[in-house]
Enzyme design. Structure first.
Site, short mmCIF file in Angstrom:
data_model
loop_
_atom_site.label_atom_id
_atom_site.label_comp_id
_atom_site.label_asym_id
_atom_site.label_seq_id
_atom_site.Cartn_x
_atom_site.Cartn_y
_atom_site.Cartn_z
N TRP A 127 0.81 -1.18 -0.01
CA TRP A 127 0.06 -0.01 -0.10
C TRP A 127 0.93 1.28 -0.14
O TRP A 127 1.77 1.48 0.91
CB TRP A 127 -0.84 0.01 1.23
CG TRP A 127 -1.80 0.88 1.55
CD1 TRP A 127 -2.82 1.53 0.36
CD2 TRP A 127 -2.16 1.82 2.46
NE1 TRP A 127 -3.42 2.59 0.99
CE2 TRP A 127 -3.16 2.88 2.21
CE3 TRP A 127 -1.53 1.76 3.92
CZ2 TRP A 127 -3.75 3.44 3.13
CZ3 TRP A 127 -2.15 2.44 4.77
CH2 TRP A 127 -2.91 3.65 4.42
N ASP A 208 -0.10 -5.04 9.54
CA ASP A 208 -1.17 -4.13 9.29
C ASP A 208 -2.38 -4.98 8.85
O ASP A 208 -2.03 -5.50 7.73
CB ASP A 208 -0.62 -3.23 8.15
CG ASP A 208 -1.58 -2.21 7.78
OD1 ASP A 208 -2.82 -2.40 8.31
OD2 ASP A 208 -1.58 -1.32 6.76
N ALA A 210 -5.89 -4.74 7.52
CA ALA A 210 -6.89 -3.80 7.21
C ALA A 210 -8.15 -4.39 6.59
O ALA A 210 -9.26 -3.69 6.35
CB ALA A 210 -6.41 -2.75 6.18
N LYS A 243 -13.27 -1.32 6.29
CA LYS A 243 -13.81 -2.07 5.29
C LYS A 243 -14.69 -3.18 5.90
O LYS A 243 -15.81 -3.27 5.52
CB LYS A 243 -12.69 -2.77 4.67
CG LYS A 243 -11.31 -2.39 4.35
CD LYS A 243 -11.43 -1.25 3.18
CE LYS A 243 -10.36 -0.13 3.33
NZ LYS A 243 -9.86 0.30 2.25
N1 PMP Z 1 -3.55 -0.60 5.66
C1 PMP Z 1 -3.72 -1.05 4.29
C2 PMP Z 1 -2.94 -2.18 3.66
C3 PMP Z 1 -4.94 -0.46 3.51
O1 PMP Z 1 -5.27 -0.91 2.53
C4 PMP Z 1 -5.60 0.52 4.03
C5 PMP Z 1 -6.86 1.14 3.37
N2 PMP Z 1 -6.59 1.51 2.08
C6 PMP Z 1 -5.30 0.91 5.44
C7 PMP Z 1 -4.35 0.25 6.03
C8 PMP Z 1 -6.02 1.93 6.20
O2 PMP Z 1 -7.36 2.24 5.96
P1 PMP Z 1 -8.06 3.46 6.78
O3 PMP Z 1 -7.33 4.45 7.32
O4 PMP Z 1 -9.24 3.89 5.86
O5 PMP Z 1 -8.75 2.64 7.98
#
Ligand code: PMP
Length: 394
Positions: A127, A208, A210, A243
């Protein structure tokens, strides 16, 4: 004075979002930003969330400040969801954050405070915000091999060889599940092997997570994180509820620092709370309270689990449909990996020129590295997208 500013380059995903919004062609298809969509292209508020919000609205009597680290009840439900009973709560320092991004940021700030000259190891690819935030904080970065474009799978040997070079105190960032952007997962054996490698090198894992619940299931998707938490004394975790609870704009995330013992936990907890204080004081509460309400009520939990399962199964079915459609269009199995990848994303292997051609000639929007959001496909758009991809990528 502001004329001296050099505007930073816009994040490529946000740039695609803007281009898509401005496109007036009716057949346009958005496979860019990482947002879940139903078969008819909507991102609805989940029923469990609506019900939890109604309860909160009826019963909440104050919106006065909470603690700097957020609500301990929210920490507890997220700890259970991600870690199960792998580690005692007394070893887990927890921090509510604005989204998963906030958690990534706070964990990387903690890393910088602890070991300013640490190297953060990031998968190639990852990401984009991982390296962006780590670089912004002035941390050293190293990419480790992960995705093998030849096979569309994991470059396991490359990953293990690169991570063997990590030093004590370095931080190795791993995607808990549903790797973004490749959709390529680590097997349980891979997680164990990475854990053993981290034991040998003294580097600290930073998971991480998500997309828990978007891959194989809630428990299955947390299995890798739990393996590391069971093997190593110290683990860092950033989690997002954007998500799996559909709470994107409410900004719900949590950062955990698993420490070797209870005494160290108290130090980590105080430091994390301090980081919140320095950045924005109190974290947002509404979305965290929604999550806590759902996960402490068996009825709401069941509704949420069912909705999440439907989303997951829908994405698996879409993966199969696009892989089948591409098999028919190309008379080959070169896109077969789309069916076996997990989560919302896959890399279709398009060159920047092909990505541009998909956009200019067919109004199909994928990210510049060829990342496709599978959840952006609908039964109606699949044949159109498959034909265009086959034509452009020939
Ligand atoms: N880590 C990863 C790998 C992600 O894909 C995302 C969302 N695109 C996030 C963290 C964080 O998302 P958010 O801040 O919207 O909760």
């Amino acid at each position: 004075m502001f004329e001296t500013l050099t505007p930073p380059e816009t994040d490529q995903i946000l740039r695609i979002m803007a281009l898509y919004a401005a496109d007036e062609r009716p057949q346009k298809v958005d496979l860019g930003v990482g947002v879940y969509r139903t078969a008819d292209g909507r991102t609805p508020v989940m029923a469990a969330v609506k019900q939890a919000e109604e309860r909160i609205w009826q019963s909440q009597e104050t919106k006065s400040y909470l603690g700097l680290a957020g609500d301990p009840g929210f920490h507890a439900v997220m700890r259970d969801l991600i870690l199960g009973d792998t580690v005692p709560a007394s070893r887990v320092a927890a921090l509510a954050t604005p989204g998963g991004t906030g958690a990534v940021r706070q964990i990387l700030e903690l890393t910088r405070n602890l070991t300013p000259d640490a190297t953060v190891w990031i998968s190639d690819p990852s990401w984009p915000n991982h390296s962006s935030i780590a670089g912004y904080l002035g941390l050293n970065l190293r990419l480790y091999r992960y995705y093998d474009p030849e096979t569309g799978g994991l470059d396991r040997d490359g990953m293990m060889a690169d991570l063997a070079e990590a030093k004590p105190g370095d931080v190795v960032l791993l995607h808990g599940c549903c790797h973004n952007p490749s959709g390529v997962e680590l097997s349980l054996q891979d997680w164990r092997d990475v854990g053993a490698l981290l034991q040998r090198t003294g580097a600290i894992p930073f998971v991480d997570i998500a997309y828990q619940g978007f891959g194989e299931g809630l428990e299955e998707d947390a299995a890798g994180t739990r393996i590391l938490a069971g093997m190593l004394p110290e683990v860092l975790i950033a989690a997002s509820c954007s998500k799996n609870f559909g709470l994107y704009r409410d900004r719900v995330g949590v950062a955990f620092a698993i420490t070797a013992d209870d005494e160290t936990q108290a130090k980590a907890q105080a430091t994390l709370a301090f980081l919140n204080r320095q950045n924005y004081s109190f974290p947002p509460d509404h979305g965290a309270r929604v999550v806590e309400t759902i996960l402490t009520d068996p009825g709401l939990t069941e509704i949420w689990r069912t909705e999440l399962r439907e989303m997951r199964e829908g994405m698996s079915a879409t993966r199969q449909s696009i892989a089948d459609a591409l098999r028919a269009e190309t008379s080959s199995d070169r896109f077969g990996f789309l069916a076996s990848n997990r989560g919302m994303f896959s890399l279709i292997g398009a060159t920047p020129e092909q990505v541009e051609a998909l956009r200019d000639e067919h109004a199909i929007y994928v990210v510049g590295d060829g990342r496709m959001n599978i959840a952006g496909l609908t039964p109606d758009s699949i044949p159109y997208v498959a034909r265009a991809v086959a034509q452009v990528m020939g």
